[in-house]
Design a protein around this motif. Structure first.
Motif, mmCIF file in Angstrom:
data_model
loop_
_atom_site.group_PDB
_atom_site.id
_atom_site.type_symbol
_atom_site.label_atom_id
_atom_site.label_comp_id
_atom_site.label_asym_id
_atom_site.label_seq_id
_atom_site.Cartn_x
_atom_site.Cartn_y
_atom_site.Cartn_z
ATOM 1 N N ASP A 227 0.868 -1.182 0.000
ATOM 2 C CA ASP A 227 0.000 0.000 0.000
ATOM 3 C C ASP A 227 0.899 1.225 0.000
ATOM 4 O O ASP A 227 1.690 1.419 0.926
ATOM 5 N N PRO A 228 0.810 2.084 -1.027
ATOM 6 C CA PRO A 228 1.696 3.248 -1.113
ATOM 7 C C PRO A 228 1.485 4.302 -0.030
ATOM 8 O O PRO A 228 2.345 5.159 0.162
ATOM 9 N N VAL A 229 0.347 4.276 0.643
ATOM 10 C CA VAL A 229 0.033 5.317 1.629
ATOM 11 C C VAL A 229 0.413 4.847 3.024
ATOM 12 O O VAL A 229 -0.197 3.912 3.556
ATOM 13 N N PRO A 230 1.420 5.482 3.649
ATOM 14 C CA PRO A 230 1.773 5.094 5.020
ATOM 15 C C PRO A 230 0.611 5.376 5.972
ATOM 16 O O PRO A 230 -0.008 6.442 5.902
ATOM 17 N N PRO A 231 0.299 4.464 6.876
ATOM 18 C CA PRO A 231 -0.827 4.675 7.792
ATOM 19 C C PRO A 231 -0.602 5.838 8.756
ATOM 20 O O PRO A 231 -1.552 6.340 9.350
ATOM 21 N N GLU A 232 0.643 6.291 8.895
ATOM 22 C CA GLU A 232 0.936 7.392 9.810
ATOM 23 C C GLU A 232 0.445 8.746 9.294
ATOM 24 O O GLU A 232 0.375 9.716 10.058
ATOM 25 N N LEU A 233 0.118 8.842 8.004
ATOM 26 C CA LEU A 233 -0.263 10.125 7.426
ATOM 27 C C LEU A 233 -1.721 10.462 7.698
ATOM 28 O O LEU A 233 -2.585 9.583 7.720
ATOM 29 N N THR A 234 -1.987 11.748 7.876
ATOM 30 C CA THR A 234 -3.370 12.218 7.964
ATOM 31 C C THR A 234 -3.974 12.209 6.567
ATOM 32 O O THR A 234 -3.248 12.128 5.562
ATOM 33 N N PRO A 235 -5.304 12.312 6.431
ATOM 34 C CA PRO A 235 -5.910 12.366 5.092
ATOM 35 C C PRO A 235 -5.344 13.484 4.226
ATOM 36 O O PRO A 235 -5.122 13.284 3.025
ATOM 37 N N ASP A 236 -5.089 14.666 4.795
ATOM 38 C CA ASP A 236 -4.520 15.759 4.010
ATOM 39 C C ASP A 236 -3.102 15.432 3.556
ATOM 40 O O ASP A 236 -2.720 15.711 2.405
ATOM 41 N N GLU A 237 -2.314 14.839 4.444
ATOM 42 C CA GLU A 237 -0.946 14.460 4.074
ATOM 43 C C GLU A 237 -0.953 13.348 3.039
ATOM 44 O O GLU A 237 -0.134 13.333 2.109
ATOM 45 N N ALA A 238 -1.888 12.417 3.163
ATOM 46 C CA ALA A 238 -1.958 11.271 2.252
ATOM 47 C C ALA A 238 -2.245 11.697 0.818
ATOM 48 O O ALA A 238 -1.908 10.967 -0.126
#
Length: 543
Positions: A428-439
């Protein structure tokens, strides 16, 4: 049935049969997609598949869809493919091809086959806008024909970005007319390291090749017709020995008089370019010619694995650091990358670099458009996204397709950690640590194919497939994944790859001719990997 799996698919009763009188109807703006579909259907069927009014296969626009979204409706009497843009229509055509028997992928006429398509309704669109593959043609040159074959395989899987790694210590593969010695000298080496260990011997066999600018324009055009953007990469300030071999004035001062040759070893070369204004000008001139060839909004500049010890020991570089008011060698590299970014930004392009460009302070040295390829795990993705920079995730421990595929002793030249099809499918390219805006800064992901130990397209096939099939679905599918369902569909999909002639890795392991007995690799234990990456990760986190 399809790979990657569509977002929505419902199957009806009955089939549509392709016959000698089947025609395609399309508006003039979709003539390219219609021509591609004709050329894909004709060889195996032997049917003329002409274009004209009232065709049973209709290609259309649908402004309600996203540019890469498509619908495919198969009824007993005809087929309708609609897309929100040229890419969407093209993906609908690709899906149609997969609904036909696997023999449709053969290049000669197939007798005794019934060319039927099940009645079906598909609604589909990708999750990510960057669904890519990095192909290293610097370590081992891949002829133009084979690059275009690889593009066809990418398009089949609805991958849309080819990151072409064109230069490295071991070879320079792009013609630069202003600097002809880059290919006259830098495009070939006298031998190659045979194996992955530091003590591996050379093979005593010269290796080389390069693409003319016309070759690359042809590759770009071919890829564009298949909804693929080609992102070129000129790697610097490290990984530049092939350029220094051609133009020694680019390198650091050397006490010995013997000039450097193109590097014949794998790994990280200590020889790097100097940071004089003339060297910066040299590489911005190179980028100018690269930009004339590649219309891509993104231009790769590398920035990875640049040893700093040469700069520390070089008297002139230390003077240069003082002149620029910089405190460290990491800041020196950031300064150099910043000059490249300034140049690209003025030309309306975006700098694309490996996550080492975070070291020395990404935010202060480059524009907001600079984009990071996060390869050393996901730390770079997190740091860059939080700083407001776009990210392409390509962590080595998840999507490096040159890594070994099992613990078996007969895997050819095994390097890295084991990456199975299941491992890649979970990416999954999106790290779970990111907020929706950061993602939102995560453009997508890509798999990387480094070719130190892949000396032929056949070997690239072995390492890339079927793991690339799993990656394509991981980057496309916007919804829950089902690995067992993927494996079920993969059984049929492998028949398509067989028809094309892809020499993928079988689940039973390598075939005898895919083995490399006696040529050792470079296995990496988890402890060794942690020891290697920890100091680099700490530098990123401190950026």
């Amino acid at each position: 049935m399809l790979i990657p799996r569509p977002t929505e698919l419902s199957i009806g009763e009955g089939v549509f049969e392709l016959t000698r009188v089947t025609r395609i109807t399309a508006p003039a703006e979709l003539a390219g997609a219609a021509s591609w579909l004709q050329n894909s259907l004709r060889p195996a069927t032997g049917f003329p598949i002409e274009t004209g009014p009232d065709g049973a296969i209709q290609l259309e626009w649908d402004p309600q869809l996203s540019p890469e979204g498509y619908t495919l409706d198969v009824e007993l009497t005809g087929i309708r493919i609609a897309g929100g843009g040229p890419a969407g229509v093209f993906y609908g055509c690709q899906a149609l091809l997969q609904l036909l028997p696997p023999q449709i992928y053969r290049k000669g006429r197939v007798l005794g086959e019934q060319w039927v398509v099940p009645v079906v309704s598909i609604r589909d669109a990708p999750r990510f806008g960057w669904r890519g593959v990095m192909l290293d043609v610097a370590r081992h040159f891949m002829p133009k024909h084979d690059v275009m074959r690889f593009i066809d395989l990418m398009a089949m899987h609805r991958l849309n970005t080819l990151h072409l790694h064109l230069t490295d210590d071991q070879g320079w593969r792009v013609e630069i007319k202003r600097y002809p010695r880059l290919t006259e000298v830098g495009s070939w080496r006298r031998e190659s390291q045979l194996g992955g260990a530091s003590y591996s011997r050379g093979d005593s066999r010269p290796h080389g090749g390069f693409y003319t600018q016309d070759d690359l324009r042809e590759i770009v055009s071919y890829a564009t017709d298949r909804a693929i953007n080609v992102v070129p990469e000129i790697d610097m300030p490290g990984h530049t020995q092939s350029a220094i071999a051609a133009y020694p004035e680019l390198g650091l001062a050397r006490e010995d008089s013997e000039p450097l040759g193109v590097w014949t070893r794998w790994g990280i070369d200590d020889n790097v370019i100097n940071l004089e204004d003339s060297t910066v000008e040299f590489f911005t001139n190179v980028l100018d010619e690269v930009m004339e060839i590649f219309p891509s909004p993104f231009i790769g500049v590398g920035g990875d694995e640049c040893p700093k010890n040469g700069w520390r020991l070089d008297e002139r570089t230390q003077q240069r650091k003082a002149e620029l008011g910089l405190a460290s060698e990491d800041e020196l590299q950031a300064w150099f990358i910043g000059r490249l970014d300034d140049h690209l930004s003025r030309k309306g392009r975006r700098l694309y670099g490996w996550d080492e460009i975070l070291e020395g302070g990404l935010t202060g040295s480059v524009s907001a458009g600079a984009t990071v390829a996060s390869w050393r795990g996901m730390t770079g993705a997190i740091t860059a996204a939080r700083a407001g920079h776009d990210v392409v995730s390509c962590p080595d421990n998840q999507v490096y397709l040159d890594y070994r595929q099992s613990e078996r002793s007969d895997e050819p030249i095994p390097v890295g950690t084991v990456l199975t099809i299941a491992d890649v499918y979970r990416f999954d390219p999106v790290p779970p640590e990111l907020t929706p805006d950061e993602a939102r800064h995560v453009l997508g992901g890509q798999g990387n194919i480094w070719t130190e130990h892949m000396d032929s397209p056949r070997t690239v096939d072995y390492f890339a497939f079927p793991r690339l099939c799993a990656l394509a679905e991981a980057l496309w599918l916007d919804g829950e994944r089902d690995y067992d369902d993927f494996l079920f569909r993969l059984d049929t999909h492998l028949q398509r790859l067989d028809a094309i002639g892809v020499e993928y890795r079988r689940s039973s392991g390598p075939r005898p001719w895919q083995e490399r007995p006696g040529v050792i690799g470079r296995p990496v234990t988890p402890q060794q990997r942690t020891a290697y990456f920890s100091p680099l990760t700490s530098r990123i986190e401190g950026a």
